[in-house]
Design a protein around this motif. Sequence first.
Motif, PDB file in Angstrom:
ATOM      1  N   MET A 227       0.837  -1.196   0.000  1.00 48.48           N
ATOM      2  CA  MET A 227       0.000   0.000   0.000  1.00 48.48           C
ATOM      3  C   MET A 227       0.875   1.251   0.000  1.00 48.48           C
ATOM      4  SD  MET A 227      -3.332  -0.613   2.433  1.00 48.48           S
ATOM      5  CE  MET A 227      -2.500  -1.146   3.943  1.00 48.48           C
ATOM      6  N   LEU A 228       0.547   2.189  -0.895  1.00 48.37           N
ATOM      7  CA  LEU A 228       1.094   3.533  -0.817  1.00 48.37           C
ATOM      8  C   LEU A 228       0.108   4.325   0.032  1.00 48.37           C
ATOM      9  CD1 LEU A 228       2.163   4.082  -4.552  1.00 48.37           C
ATOM     10  CD2 LEU A 228       3.544   3.229  -2.635  1.00 48.37           C
ATOM     11  N   PHE A 229       0.507   4.631   1.260  1.00 49.72           N
ATOM     12  CA  PHE A 229      -0.389   5.051   2.330  1.00 49.72           C
ATOM     13  C   PHE A 229      -0.314   6.563   2.501  1.00 49.72           C
ATOM     14  CE2 PHE A 229      -2.007   4.317   6.792  1.00 49.72           C
ATOM     15  CZ  PHE A 229      -3.040   3.463   6.459  1.00 49.72           C
ATOM     16  N   LEU A 230      -1.240   7.283   1.883  1.00 46.55           N
ATOM     17  CA  LEU A 230      -1.243   8.731   1.934  1.00 46.55           C
ATOM     18  C   LEU A 230      -2.115   9.231   3.080  1.00 46.55           C
ATOM     19  CD1 LEU A 230      -1.652   9.560  -1.867  1.00 46.55           C
ATOM     20  CD2 LEU A 230       0.390   8.853  -0.604  1.00 46.55           C
ATOM     21  N   LYS A 231      -1.679  10.289   3.747  1.00 46.28           N
ATOM     22  CA  LYS A 231      -2.457  10.837   4.863  1.00 46.28           C
ATOM     23  C   LYS A 231      -3.825  11.320   4.399  1.00 46.28           C
ATOM     24  CE  LYS A 231       1.216  12.278   8.030  1.00 46.28           C
ATOM     25  NZ  LYS A 231       0.768  11.390   9.121  1.00 46.28           N
ATOM     26  N   LYS A 232      -3.876  11.892   3.217  1.00 44.85           N
ATOM     27  CA  LYS A 232      -5.139  12.349   2.651  1.00 44.85           C
ATOM     28  C   LYS A 232      -4.988  12.443   1.138  1.00 44.85           C
ATOM     29  CE  LYS A 232      -3.970  17.224   3.428  1.00 44.85           C
ATOM     30  NZ  LYS A 232      -4.403  18.488   4.069  1.00 44.85           N
ATOM     31  N   PHE A 233      -6.098  12.646   0.478  1.00 48.65           N
ATOM     32  CA  PHE A 233      -6.071  12.738  -0.972  1.00 48.65           C
ATOM     33  C   PHE A 233      -5.595  14.119  -1.414  1.00 48.65           C
ATOM     34  CE2 PHE A 233      -7.975  13.940  -5.015  1.00 48.65           C
ATOM     35  CZ  PHE A 233      -7.597  12.878  -5.822  1.00 48.65           C
ATOM     36  N   ASN A 234      -4.606  14.117  -2.277  1.00 48.59           N
ATOM     37  CA  ASN A 234      -4.137  15.328  -2.934  1.00 48.59           C
ATOM     38  C   ASN A 234      -3.960  14.972  -4.407  1.00 48.59           C
ATOM     39  OD1 ASN A 234      -1.632  16.862  -4.115  1.00 48.59           O
ATOM     40  ND2 ASN A 234      -2.408  18.173  -2.468  1.00 48.59           N
ATOM     41  N   ALA A 235      -4.684  15.643  -5.281  1.00 51.85           N
ATOM     42  CA  ALA A 235      -4.723  15.246  -6.689  1.00 51.85           C
ATOM     43  C   ALA A 235      -3.344  15.242  -7.334  1.00 51.85           C
ATOM     44  CB  ALA A 235      -5.678  16.155  -7.458  1.00 51.85           C
TER      45      ALA A 235
END
Length: 505
Positions: A227-235
Amino acid sequence: MNANIFAAFEIIARQAGGAPFLETDDGQILSYAQMLDTTARYAHALTQLGVQPGDRVAVQVEKSARNYCLYLATLRMGAIYLPLNTAYQINELEYFLGDAEPRVFVCEPAELAAKSELARRHGVAHVMGLSDAGDGSLDLLAEAQAADFDTVQMPGDAVAVIIYTSGTTGRPKGAMLTHASLLSNGQALTQLWGFTAKDVLLHALPLFHAHGLFISGHCALLSGSRMLFLKKFNAQQVLSLLPRATVMMGVPTFYTRLLDQPGFTAACSANMRLFVSGSAPLLADTNRDFLQRTGQIVLERYGMTESAIITSNPCAGERRIGSVGQAIDGVEVRITDDQDRLLPADQIGGIQICGSGVMKGYWRKPEKTAEEFTADGWFRTGDQGILSSDGYLTIVGRAKDLVISGGYNVYPKEVEMAIDALPGVGESAVIGIADRDFGEAVTAVVVRKNDGLGGDEIIQALKGQLANYKVPKHVFFVPELPRNAMGKVMKSTLRDTYGKPVAVA
């Protein structure tokens, strides 16, 4: 055989060993072996705090690798994980802590003082801090523990997670999902969506919601993928990571914002084999735009807190734009009239479901649980739909007035009560209307006593009282609300009238 879902994860994790499990957006990599060590330490820490199998562990912290490991540790030691939206305010937390009676409440270290008093009032034994930096009180306690832990033996019908969901009347209800239901759903999706150890899942979803907590994450855990685990969605960030990923799960907002990026092309998404959308309606026009831009159709699926995923378009096969696909393995779907009588194909009716993925019931609400199930054991979803002769389901609306905005459930009555309490307001009605970005936008129609009261004033007053996703995006004023002969507000009329807002009134 141990029916604890973590036992299934553990088998795959031991096989994967040093292979990457989770990579954070600052470049930290947690291997499957390290995940096992970390969950063992948190499981020991919870045990030291007196947590026993069946106890609730309430968690309201920002998304992080440590947060996800705490979730897995809670499963591993047989306790019940209770995720709480990070946007909830103190007055909203009152109900959840009082109803669930957790043994431990985990929050951000900076919020310990403010939330400890709240927790004490509700008899919570311990309030602990957890942070991405690892300096929370629970993190420090865990660091001192052993890196091995015998996964607790659990029966399949034991509750693993309670997620609160809102209806249109009454207070939020805690849907009890068992180890067996989560495992059945996860295994069905892993197979249906073709997950293998070669996959890389782009994970930009929050962890306080079923979609991010287990619908997506369990596919990775059950396939040994990364998983590429991002804190939140940023386009822009997502755009830069697409060449490294193979699968992305999101809500409609993710896809509309990607489409707004000029650099989002077929070339940059060439490595992607699957885009999945759920938690809110994906407009057909959005999917057509996506197809034109990338050559791929976003796979739509249908789920709900009470049953995780119910239906899905196929990964390999016909994906019908506007349809949420066919029932997944372990779940059955039928369409009925309001007397629970089966309707033939292609007729609109109530969607009912049964199967291994369906919840055990609502936490401490046996009467409500009984009310939502039919005499023959099918769960009434409250949604309206059409089932084609070949089993493809299309959602046409909801019998209930629940609003789903950006993937989050919004309980209209709660918002209406907050608006009605404001000075200058006579009464209000809250509806959801189609929105390109959020699936549905929370919209308030207000009868005001004072003509000087403006929409911006109402919106500002609600911020700080309610989580941001519950605050109306549009406010309209009317002399009176439309009502039927019984005096009930006709929200369908309001949706027809205000279906395409252009500005805040």
